[in-house]
Design a protein around this motif. Sequence first.
Motif, PDB file in Angstrom:
ATOM      1  N   UNK A 108      -6.574   3.870   1.109  1.00 42.27           N
ATOM      2  CA  UNK A 108      -5.820   4.064   2.633  1.00 42.27           C
ATOM      3  C   UNK A 108      -5.001   2.919   3.008  1.00 42.27           C
ATOM      4  N   UNK A 109      -3.901   3.230   2.012  1.00 42.78           N
ATOM      5  CA  UNK A 109      -2.244   2.762   2.384  1.00 42.78           C
ATOM      6  C   UNK A 109      -1.984   4.407   3.437  1.00 42.78           C
ATOM      7  N   UNK A 110      -1.364   4.766   4.360  1.00 43.02           N
ATOM      8  CA  UNK A 110      -1.067   5.793   4.837  1.00 43.02           C
ATOM      9  C   UNK A 110      -0.158   6.746   3.749  1.00 43.02           C
ATOM     10  N   UNK A 115       5.101   6.336   0.756  1.00 43.20           N
ATOM     11  CA  UNK A 115       6.775   6.880   0.892  1.00 43.20           C
ATOM     12  C   UNK A 115       7.817   5.911   1.337  1.00 43.20           C
ATOM     13  N   UNK A 116       7.562   5.273   2.471  1.00 41.71           N
ATOM     14  CA  UNK A 116       9.319   4.195   2.466  1.00 41.71           C
ATOM     15  C   UNK A 116       9.126   2.955   1.931  1.00 41.71           C
ATOM     16  N   UNK A 117       7.668   2.957   1.221  1.00 45.46           N
ATOM     17  CA  UNK A 117       7.682   1.234   0.186  1.00 45.46           C
ATOM     18  C   UNK A 117       9.221   1.164  -0.753  1.00 45.46           C
ATOM     19  N   UNK A 148      -0.508   9.743   8.343  1.00 45.36           N
ATOM     20  CA  UNK A 148      -0.763   8.628   8.788  1.00 45.36           C
ATOM     21  C   UNK A 148      -1.794   8.607   8.092  1.00 45.36           C
ATOM     22  N   UNK A 149      -2.487   9.500   7.712  1.00 51.82           N
ATOM     23  CA  UNK A 149      -3.758   9.505   6.199  1.00 51.82           C
ATOM     24  C   UNK A 149      -3.240   9.125   5.141  1.00 51.82           C
ATOM     25  N   UNK A 150      -3.884   8.076   4.199  1.00 54.01           N
ATOM     26  CA  UNK A 150      -4.063   8.026   3.066  1.00 54.01           C
ATOM     27  C   UNK A 150      -3.836   9.320   2.552  1.00 54.01           C
TER      28      UNK A 150
END
Length: 237
Positions: A108-110, A115-117, A148-150
Amino acid sequence: MSQTVIEVKDLCKYFILHQQGGIRIDALDSINFSVHAGECVALYGPSGAGKSTLLKTLYGNYLPTSGSILVHCPGGVVDIAKADPRTVSMLRRTCISYVSQFLRVIPRVATLDLVAEPLLCAGVDEAAARRRACDLLARLNLPARLWNLAPATFSGGEQQRVNIARGFIRPTPVLLLDEPTASLDAMNRKVVVELIREACASECAVVGIFHDDDTREQVATSLVHINEHHDARLRSA
């Protein structure tokens, strides 16, 4: 001569199969090579020779049986073969980026957040991190409607592009690549070649496995040839 970033000395790794009568599998034997800033060293050899084992050992996933892996990072020189888990974790946050064969995600993480993490963990402003993530995803031709989708339900090629964007988003002294183009079409393989060349131009030391001969020939500055006896020798590409 550019600065030495990775030095692998007399590296050996074997596995003991305790549930199969204690059989010993010799995966790596007497591996010696070095990687300088701005180089792309390709691990080359037949299937089963130990290329992925070597890459995972460089990342600290596998503990070597003997030998050393010296990584020269801004904070000093660390021997990954002897480093404790906390030090390995620190190196992954500050010095080593890794693109594996498979995307491992939290449900459930977009995609954009995933990618930004790495940039957020490095202290980069959230807006700047998300802009960089958008730029990479667009460059890798992942449709904006997916951002914006997992990515759990994405195709293999789409997941690999997310994996590549995440691995390349944060500039680090070391970049490890495990078959980054395996699931990609020709257009996106070309993008990955460009990204690798840009990483080398910024003095990153790259070590990769490339089963696609054309990609390997385009990016590799030298080869570490691992033969069926699991030793290695370095030669120019």
